[in-house]
Design an enzyme around this catalytic site. Structure first.
Site, mmCIF file in Angstrom:
data_model
loop_
_atom_site.group_PDB
_atom_site.id
_atom_site.type_symbol
_atom_site.label_atom_id
_atom_site.label_comp_id
_atom_site.label_asym_id
_atom_site.label_seq_id
_atom_site.Cartn_x
_atom_site.Cartn_y
_atom_site.Cartn_z
ATOM 1 N N LYS A 199 20.192 -7.633 -0.082
ATOM 2 C CA LYS A 199 19.525 -7.646 -1.145
ATOM 3 C C LYS A 199 18.117 -8.445 -1.003
ATOM 4 O O LYS A 199 18.499 -9.795 -0.833
ATOM 5 C CB LYS A 199 20.222 -7.848 -2.636
ATOM 6 C CG LYS A 199 19.479 -8.115 -3.772
ATOM 7 C CD LYS A 199 20.163 -7.853 -4.972
ATOM 8 C CE LYS A 199 19.333 -8.041 -6.151
ATOM 9 N NZ LYS A 199 20.139 -8.265 -7.378
ATOM 10 N N LYS A 225 18.930 -3.096 -0.464
ATOM 11 C CA LYS A 225 17.914 -3.051 -2.048
ATOM 12 C C LYS A 225 16.643 -3.876 -1.927
ATOM 13 O O LYS A 225 16.976 -5.169 -1.420
ATOM 14 C CB LYS A 225 18.878 -3.609 -3.107
ATOM 15 C CG LYS A 225 18.272 -3.635 -4.431
ATOM 16 C CD LYS A 225 19.236 -4.316 -5.392
ATOM 17 C CE LYS A 225 18.756 -4.228 -6.910
ATOM 18 N NZ LYS A 225 19.270 -5.167 -7.637
HETATM 19 C C1 PBG Z 1 20.606 -8.613 -10.551
HETATM 20 C C2 PBG Z 1 19.984 -7.292 -10.631
HETATM 21 C C3 PBG Z 1 18.834 -6.849 -10.336
HETATM 22 C C4 PBG Z 1 18.852 -5.608 -10.127
HETATM 23 C C5 PBG Z 1 19.845 -5.304 -10.242
HETATM 24 N N1 PBG Z 1 20.862 -6.218 -10.278
HETATM 25 C C6 PBG Z 1 17.356 -7.503 -10.718
HETATM 26 C C7 PBG Z 1 17.441 -8.881 -9.920
HETATM 27 O O1 PBG Z 1 18.019 -9.385 -8.780
HETATM 28 O O2 PBG Z 1 16.652 -9.777 -10.402
HETATM 29 C C8 PBG Z 1 17.414 -4.763 -9.925
HETATM 30 C C9 PBG Z 1 17.651 -3.293 -10.135
HETATM 31 C C10 PBG Z 1 16.167 -2.462 -10.075
HETATM 32 O O3 PBG Z 1 15.293 -3.222 -10.207
HETATM 33 O O4 PBG Z 1 16.280 -1.543 -10.673
HETATM 34 N N2 PBG Z 1 21.932 -8.947 -10.571
#
Ligand code: PBG
Length: 334
Positions: free
Chosen positions: A206, A259
């Site tokens: 991520k 991601k």
């Molecule tokens: C946070 C989380 C995020 C997303 C999913 N879980 C945002 C972040 O890490 O700040 C983002 C999902 C998206 O942008 O569609 N645990």
């Protein structure tokens, strides 16, 4: 002239790739990648209240639902043949703190929602998010101390959160915060509570991405100071993604995830080659917003761009795609 063609305008080509593109059926016969409804996981936002459905301004056609209306949405989702949803809560400010204590409240919003879904639409796979940010007054994915994000103390909370989600009936828990060691700790926690069958979808690679902006609007969870670069990955790195995936596999992940998706197709491809586990990709909120915005301007053909974009993720190697377009795609594919 040596050409065997009577008409000398023709090239003497043995291979003419266009032969297999000539008709619709031929094109379908040689199509290498098939996007199907089985590839889709639908992320959904739940909030407190009744009979509420609020559009997220930066994510047109995407809503936060109160539980009653969420159940209707999930019934439609299941009727379209979509197998799974990923649940994200909007937590009211007065329930937020630094430790995210509300996250393992047995009667918390997520726990109540999961129980209700499992009662009404038991066949749908429910994936719950394991991270502190929706519950944190700081909008960070970890406990904050002196401006730093604590790792091990946060992992302790994540274990409690995952176990309470499993208790509520979650089929799969998805740690999304990039704390070190959380997959192993959650696996142990689930097993000690006898939730051997609850699987872990690990957000393994991520990245600290600017594409999450609209999602943070949806959850009202934008970081109150700094950014997430001390835990999420640097977008410039690929070997580090393999290191993270290796650790998550060793710790017991069932599925690994990349991601965001679109700007990281090379990462999806590398991980697909690295592991035999299913690889998921998260087509995140910013990717969704860009397509919606351009389509609303009349600048692109929305349906075609959605299909092309999601097919590219599948082609790169994703077995599963989390996407806010899930229902739209299911309708197109029907
Ligand atoms: C946070 C989380 C995020 C997303 C999913 N879980 C945002 C972040 O890490 O700040 C983002 C999902 C998206 O942008 O569609 N645990």
């Amino acid at each position: 002239m040596s050409s065997t063609n009577q008409n000398s305008k023709h090239l003497a080509l043995l291979h003419r790739p266009r032969r297999l593109r000539r008709t619709e059926t031929l094109r379908r016969m040689v199509q290498e990648t098939q996007l199907t409804v089985n590839d889709l996981i639908y992320p959904l936002f739940v909030m407190e209240g009744e009979n509420l459905k609020e559009e997220i301004p930066s994510m047109p056609d995407c809503y936060r639902y109160s539980l009653d209306l969420l159940l209707k949405e999930i019934t439609d989702t299941a009727n379209l043949g979509i197998n799974a949803i990923a649940l994200f809560p909007t937590i009211s400010t007065e329930k937020k703190d630094n430790q995210g204590k509300e996250s393992y409240n047995p009667d918390g919003l997520v726990q109540r929602t999961v129980r209700a879904i499992k009662q009404e639409i038991p066949e749908i796979t429910v994936i719950t998010d394991v991270a502190l940010d929706p519950y944190s007054i700081y909008g960070h994915d970890g406990i904050v101390k002196d401006g730093k994000i604590l790792n091990d103390e946060t992992v302790e909370i994540l274990v409690k959160m995952a176990v309470s989600q499993a208790e509520a009936g979650a089929d799969m828990v998805a740690p999304s915060d990039m704390m070190d060691g959380r997959v192993g700790a959650i696996r142990q926690g689930l097993d000690s509570a006898s939730y051997f069958d609850v699987s872990i979808l690990a957000y393994s690679a991520k990245y600290a991405s600017a594409y999450y902006g609209p999602f943070r609007d949806a959850l009202e969870s934008a970081p109150q100071f700094g950014d997430k670069q001390t835990y999420q990955m640097n977008p410039a790195n690929v070997r580090e993604a393999i290191k993270e995936v290796a650790l998550d596999i060793a710790e017991g992940a069932d599925i690994v995830m990349v991601k965001p998706a679109l700007a990281y197709l090379d990462i999806i491809h590398r991980l697909r080659e690295y592991t035999n586990l299913p690889v998921a990709a998260y087509n995140v909120s910013g990717e969704y917003a860009m397509i919606k915005a351009a389509a609303r301007q009349g600048w692109i053909d929305e349906k075609k761009v959605i299909l092309e974009t999601l097919t590219s993720m599948k082609r790169a190697g994703a077995d599963l795609i989390l996407t806010y377009f899930a229902k739209e795609i299911a309708l197109i594919l029907r």
